[in-house]
Design an enzyme around this catalytic site. Sequence first.
Site, PDB file in Angstrom:
ATOM      1  N   SER A   1       1.086   7.971   5.557  1.00 12.11           N
ATOM      2  CA  SER A   1       0.488   8.276   4.252  1.00 12.11           C
ATOM      3  C   SER A   1      -1.025   8.140   4.327  1.00 12.11           C
ATOM      4  CB  SER A   1       1.034   7.330   3.186  1.00 12.11           C
ATOM      5  OG  SER A   1       0.188   7.392   2.063  1.00 12.11           O
TER       6      SER A   1
ATOM      7  N   HIS B   1       1.749  12.564   5.166  1.00 12.66           N
ATOM      8  CA  HIS B   1       2.197  12.328   3.797  1.00 12.66           C
ATOM      9  C   HIS B   1       0.975  12.227   2.889  1.00 12.66           C
ATOM     10  CE1 HIS B   1       5.255  10.911   0.917  1.00 12.66           C
ATOM     11  NE2 HIS B   1       4.333  10.076   0.472  1.00 12.66           N
TER      12      HIS B   1
ATOM     13  N   ASP C   1      -0.211  11.493  -0.894  1.00  9.23           N
ATOM     14  CA  ASP C   1       0.188  10.928  -2.187  1.00  9.23           C
ATOM     15  C   ASP C   1      -0.736  11.408  -3.298  1.00  9.23           C
ATOM     16  OD1 ASP C   1       2.475   9.213  -1.629  1.00  9.23           O
ATOM     17  OD2 ASP C   1       1.101   8.064  -0.380  1.00  9.23           O
TER      18      ASP C   1
ATOM     19  N   MET D   1      -1.554  11.390  -7.171  1.00  8.30           N
ATOM     20  CA  MET D   1      -1.284  10.588  -8.380  1.00  8.30           C
ATOM     21  C   MET D   1      -2.236  10.992  -9.492  1.00  8.30           C
ATOM     22  SD  MET D   1      -0.767   6.845  -6.699  1.00  8.30           S
ATOM     23  CE  MET D   1       0.041   6.617  -5.110  1.00  8.30           C
TER      24      MET D   1
ATOM     25  N   HIS E   1       3.588  14.484  -1.867  1.00  2.64           N
ATOM     26  CA  HIS E   1       4.404  13.708  -2.800  1.00  2.64           C
ATOM     27  C   HIS E   1       3.667  13.675  -4.138  1.00  2.64           C
ATOM     28  CE1 HIS E   1       6.122   9.380  -3.686  1.00  2.64           C
ATOM     29  NE2 HIS E   1       6.580  10.292  -4.525  1.00  2.64           N
TER      30      HIS E   1
ATOM     31  N   MET F   1       3.159  12.555  -7.651  1.00  8.36           N
ATOM     32  CA  MET F   1       3.501  11.549  -8.668  1.00  8.36           C
ATOM     33  C   MET F   1       2.674  11.894  -9.902  1.00  8.36           C
ATOM     34  SD  MET F   1       3.537   8.409  -5.997  1.00  8.36           S
ATOM     35  CE  MET F   1       2.667   9.410  -4.804  1.00  8.36           C
TER      36      MET F   1
ATOM     37  N   MET G   1      12.201   6.167  -3.074  1.00  8.23           N
ATOM     38  CA  MET G   1      11.080   5.222  -3.158  1.00  8.23           C
ATOM     39  C   MET G   1      11.602   3.803  -2.967  1.00  8.23           C
ATOM     40  SD  MET G   1       8.291   6.880  -3.581  1.00  8.23           S
ATOM     41  CE  MET G   1       7.288   5.399  -3.681  1.00  8.23           C
TER      42      MET G   1
ATOM     43  N   GLY H   1       0.759  -0.532   0.314  1.00  8.88           N
ATOM     44  CA  GLY H   1       0.677  -1.948   0.640  1.00  8.88           C
ATOM     45  C   GLY H   1       1.580  -2.857  -0.167  1.00  8.88           C
TER      46      GLY H   1
ATOM     47  N   ASP I   1      10.101   5.805   1.383  1.00 10.55           N
ATOM     48  CA  ASP I   1       8.654   5.626   1.188  1.00 10.55           C
ATOM     49  C   ASP I   1       8.359   4.324   0.452  1.00 10.55           C
ATOM     50  OD1 ASP I   1       5.960   5.985   0.635  1.00 10.55           O
ATOM     51  OD2 ASP I   1       6.239   7.718  -0.687  1.00 10.55           O
TER      52      ASP I   1
ATOM     53  N   GLY J   1       6.449   0.283   1.715  1.00  9.66           N
ATOM     54  CA  GLY J   1       6.680  -0.996   2.386  1.00  9.66           C
ATOM     55  C   GLY J   1       7.401  -0.882   3.721  1.00  9.66           C
TER      56      GLY J   1
HETATM   57  C1  DX5 Z   1       3.321   4.791  -3.182  1.00 11.00           C
HETATM   58  C2  DX5 Z   1       3.183   5.953  -2.221  1.00 11.00           C
HETATM   59  C3  DX5 Z   1       3.452   5.592  -0.786  1.00 11.00           C
HETATM   60  C4  DX5 Z   1       2.490   4.586  -0.203  1.00 11.00           C
HETATM   61  C5  DX5 Z   1       3.052   4.057   1.089  1.00 11.00           C
HETATM   62  O1  DX5 Z   1       3.293   5.263  -4.476  1.00 11.00           O
HETATM   63  O2  DX5 Z   1       4.110   6.979  -2.564  1.00 11.00           O
HETATM   64  O3  DX5 Z   1       3.496   6.773   0.011  1.00 11.00           O
HETATM   65  O4  DX5 Z   1       1.226   5.122   0.008  1.00 11.00           O
HETATM   66  O5  DX5 Z   1       2.238   3.015   1.532  1.00 11.00           O
HETATM   67  P1  DX5 Z   1       2.824   1.736   2.289  1.00 11.00           P
HETATM   68  O6  DX5 Z   1       3.562   2.250   3.500  1.00 11.00           O
HETATM   69  O7  DX5 Z   1       1.617   0.945   2.612  1.00 11.00           O
HETATM   70  O8  DX5 Z   1       3.772   1.053   1.334  1.00 11.00           O
HETATM   71 ZN    ZN Z   2       4.410   8.697  -1.146  1.00 10.42          ZN
END
Ligand code: DX5
Ligand code: ZN
Length: 226
Positions: A11, A36, A38, A40, A69, A71, A145, A153, A183, A185
């Site tokens: 990501s 990936h 993200d 948002m 992705h 969101m 998720m 993180g 996706d 942690g």
């Molecule tokens: C959270 C994102 C993830 C995130 C993953 O909303 O969709 O893709 O960036 O980051 P880590 O692997 O650090 O949890």
């Molecule tokens: Zn994501």
Amino acid sequence: MKKKHFEISPSILSADFANLQKEVEAVTQAGADYLHVDVMDGHFVPNLTIGAPVVAALKRVSKIPLDCHLMITNPEKYISDFAQAGAEIITVHYELSQDSSEQNAKTLASLIKAHGCRAGLSIKPKTPAQEIFHLLGLFDLILVMSVEPGFSGQKFIPECALKLGELKREIDRQGLSCLLEIDGGINEETAKACGDADILVAGHMVFRSPSYTEAIQKLKAAKLTS
Ligand code: DX5
Ligand code: ZN
């Protein structure tokens, strides 16, 4: 046939935004299978990240497919922008509207495919896998998720990984070939609980590691011990 290794989608949210080209080249060199992205909107999730112009810039320097992705609320307004920017996979959320989620998912899947992209559907930690069983045939990929979407993180929620097995059984039962991605942690330990996934997304685990190659190799190999 299922692969023996996980595919990895780092990501870029955890990358150095001042050096995106360098970061993309480094993870590609390190063995990443997808990138990936993200997206948002500060509305569907309490954070703002990037939009289609950044995806277009990433596309110019990326040799691996962009796994976007979304969101965001009202993704239908932006699907064409992301497709034109070069997204290969466009994933939307199931939880966009309470009352018409089924119709919504159907419309979005067709729209994404009409733009020549692969269509993904994502579920948040509190959404049971069973709720989307009837939609599996419409999508190329399901993104489970394992943290609340919004931030990288965060700590992996182990119960979410159980949904992978439920979805896999149902995908097989319906004779579909939908991919499973997880996706949030993910690291070499938590990946062991994700044996039914095809693709692991990883932000911190890859970009905070001194060696991207080592991090990606460890994640890929975690399937063997899952
Ligand atoms: C959270 C994102 C993830 C995130 C993953 O909303 O969709 O893709 O960036 O980051 P880590 O692997 O650090 O949890
Ligand atoms: Zn994501």
